[in-house]
Design a protein around this motif. Structure first.
Motif, PDB file in Angstrom:
ATOM      1  N   UNK A  47       1.873  -0.658  -8.009  1.00  9.40           N
ATOM      2  CA  UNK A  47       3.116  -0.056  -7.522  1.00  9.40           C
ATOM      3  C   UNK A  47       4.136  -0.090  -8.648  1.00  9.40           C
ATOM      4  N   UNK A  48       4.743   1.052  -8.939  1.00  2.80           N
ATOM      5  CA  UNK A  48       5.740   1.091  -9.998  1.00  2.80           C
ATOM      6  C   UNK A  48       7.133   1.317  -9.403  1.00  2.80           C
ATOM      7  N   UNK A  49       8.184   1.324 -10.226  1.00  4.44           N
ATOM      8  CA  UNK A  49       9.545   1.482  -9.691  1.00  4.44           C
ATOM      9  C   UNK A  49       9.759   2.766  -8.901  1.00  4.44           C
ATOM     10  N   UNK A  50       9.074   3.847  -9.255  1.00  7.85           N
ATOM     11  CA  UNK A  50       9.242   5.086  -8.499  1.00  7.85           C
ATOM     12  C   UNK A  50       8.741   4.931  -7.068  1.00  7.85           C
ATOM     13  N   UNK A  62       3.603   7.236 -15.689  1.00  2.00           N
ATOM     14  CA  UNK A  62       4.123   8.596 -15.821  1.00  2.00           C
ATOM     15  C   UNK A  62       5.603   8.623 -15.459  1.00  2.00           C
ATOM     16  N   UNK A  63       6.438   8.832 -16.464  1.00  3.96           N
ATOM     17  CA  UNK A  63       7.871   8.899 -16.237  1.00  3.96           C
ATOM     18  C   UNK A  63       8.524   9.606 -17.408  1.00  3.96           C
ATOM     19  N   UNK A  64       9.570  10.378 -17.121  1.00  2.00           N
ATOM     20  CA  UNK A  64      10.338  11.002 -18.183  1.00  2.00           C
ATOM     21  C   UNK A  64      11.618  10.237 -18.484  1.00  2.00           C
ATOM     22  N   UNK A  84      10.946   5.049  -3.527  1.00  3.52           N
ATOM     23  CA  UNK A  84      10.564   5.982  -2.459  1.00  3.52           C
ATOM     24  C   UNK A  84      10.376   5.261  -1.134  1.00  3.52           C
ATOM     25  N   UNK A  85       9.757   4.092  -1.166  1.00  5.67           N
ATOM     26  CA  UNK A  85       9.565   3.349   0.081  1.00  5.67           C
ATOM     27  C   UNK A  85      10.904   2.888   0.647  1.00  5.67           C
ATOM     28  N   UNK A  86      11.790   2.384  -0.206  1.00 10.88           N
ATOM     29  CA  UNK A  86      13.112   1.957   0.261  1.00 10.88           C
ATOM     30  C   UNK A  86      13.835   3.101   0.978  1.00 10.88           C
ATOM     31  N   UNK A 110       0.825  -1.199   0.000  1.00  9.29           N
ATOM     32  CA  UNK A 110       0.000   0.000   0.000  1.00  9.29           C
ATOM     33  C   UNK A 110       0.870   1.265   0.000  1.00  9.29           C
ATOM     34  N   UNK A 111       1.971   1.239   0.724  1.00 11.25           N
ATOM     35  CA  UNK A 111       2.879   2.382   0.730  1.00 11.25           C
ATOM     36  C   UNK A 111       3.453   2.631  -0.664  1.00 11.25           C
ATOM     37  N   UNK A 112       3.920   1.579  -1.313  1.00 11.47           N
ATOM     38  CA  UNK A 112       4.513   1.733  -2.645  1.00 11.47           C
ATOM     39  C   UNK A 112       3.473   2.195  -3.660  1.00 11.47           C
ATOM     40  N   UNK A 113       2.275   1.649  -3.563  1.00 13.86           N
ATOM     41  CA  UNK A 113       1.227   2.031  -4.506  1.00 13.86           C
ATOM     42  C   UNK A 113       0.834   3.495  -4.326  1.00 13.86           C
ATOM     43  N   UNK A 114       0.791   3.977  -3.073  1.00 11.48           N
ATOM     44  CA  UNK A 114       0.435   5.366  -2.810  1.00 11.48           C
ATOM     45  C   UNK A 114       1.485   6.342  -3.329  1.00 11.48           C
ATOM     46  N   UNK A 115       2.691   5.880  -3.524  1.00 10.33           N
ATOM     47  CA  UNK A 115       3.776   6.733  -3.984  1.00 10.33           C
ATOM     48  C   UNK A 115       4.108   6.518  -5.465  1.00 10.33           C
TER      49      UNK A 115
END
Length: 267
Positions: free
Chosen positions: A133-136, A251-253, A140-142, A120-125
């Motif tokens: 949950x994506x790599x971003x 969403x990523x550049x 962020x959670x790590x 849930x933390x990773x998905x929220x970020x």
């Protein structure tokens, strides 16, 4: 006869003194002896002068170092955690990465409830149109839970991506996240083998990759079986599942490339 005898006696008197004089006089004059005496010579070389410069010797060439087999593995028995649902691969990987990093004996992260919370933390970020949950969010959670900092990078060249991951492990002592299956799954890279130490050879070549697939032992029908925990894969074996990630689905550049969740050296 008397006259002749007298003359002979007179001649004898002149001869005798002359003989005596010639017997006492040296046969060679002193100055002539000094001049004619042979000069003694020696075959020994002349002594070196103290102020003479030392002969120049070129420095010995430094041998070129040869890259040798090198290995580094952070994984220890018990670090692996399976994902408890088919969606929680990021959360399970966070638990695995914590266990690999934590060598204080503070306890293994393997709880199912905790895994759900990390998900849930990773998905929220994350910024993901599919609500996952994506790599971003993973990076962020790590960072937030104390394992960071971590950053997401995309590298176009496969060999350079492997070198980047291996160098990060060697430099930081922390594992790397691998974005697999074009973004549908994630693994943890906990170590590697190479030809050459990354600290000594910038162009070292990675020969093996230590991986943890939280989906083990299930695998995927399309992508293939899951390697066992702490498996050592060749670059060719890894390339069947670690492929270029196109960021069009989230969403990523970042440019298209092999995507890593990379540990960054702490400031």
């Amino acid at each position: 006869m008397t006259m002749i005898g007298a003359q002979l006696r007179l001649l004898a008197w002149f001869v005798i003194p002359a003989t005596l004089l010639s017997g006492c006089a040296p046969a060679i004059r002193l100055d002539e002896a000094a001049t004619d005496r042979p000069i003694q010579t020696s075959s020994a070389p002349p002594a070196a002068r103290e102020d003479a410069p030392a002969p120049h010797r070129p420095p010995s060439p430094t041998p070129t170092p040869v890259p040798r087999a090198f290995a580094l593995n952070l994984y220890q028995e018990g670090d692996f955690v399976p994902q408890y649902t088919f969606d929680w691969c990021v959360a399970a990987s966070i638990q695995i990465m914590h266990n690999v990093i934590d060598d204080t004996g503070g306890g293994t992260w393997a709880d199912r409830v905790q895994q759900g919370q990390l998900w849930e933390m990773a998905r929220a970020r994350s910024s993901n149109s599919f609500n996952g949950a994506n790599p971003l969010g993973w990076a962020k959670v790590l960072t937030e839970v104390g394992m960071g900092p971590y950053a997401v990078v995309s590298i176009a060249d496969y060999g350079e991506a492997l070198r980047t991951a291996a160098r990060a492990i060697a430099d930081t002592g922390r594992p790397v996240g691998l974005v697999m299956w074009r973004g549908r799954h994630v693994w943890v890279m906990s170590g590697f083998t190479s030809l050459g130490d990354p600290d000594q050879f910038p162009k070292f070549s990675v020969t093996g990759i230590r991986v943890q697939d939280p989906l083990y032992p299930y695998g995927d029908q399309q992508w293939g079986p899951s390697p066992a925990p702490n498996a050592l894969l060749t670059p060719e074996q890894l390339a069947t599942q670690f492929v270029v990630r196109e960021p069009r689905r989230w969403s990523s550049n970042l440019p298209t490339g092999y995507m890593l969740v990379l540990p960054v050296a702490k400031a």
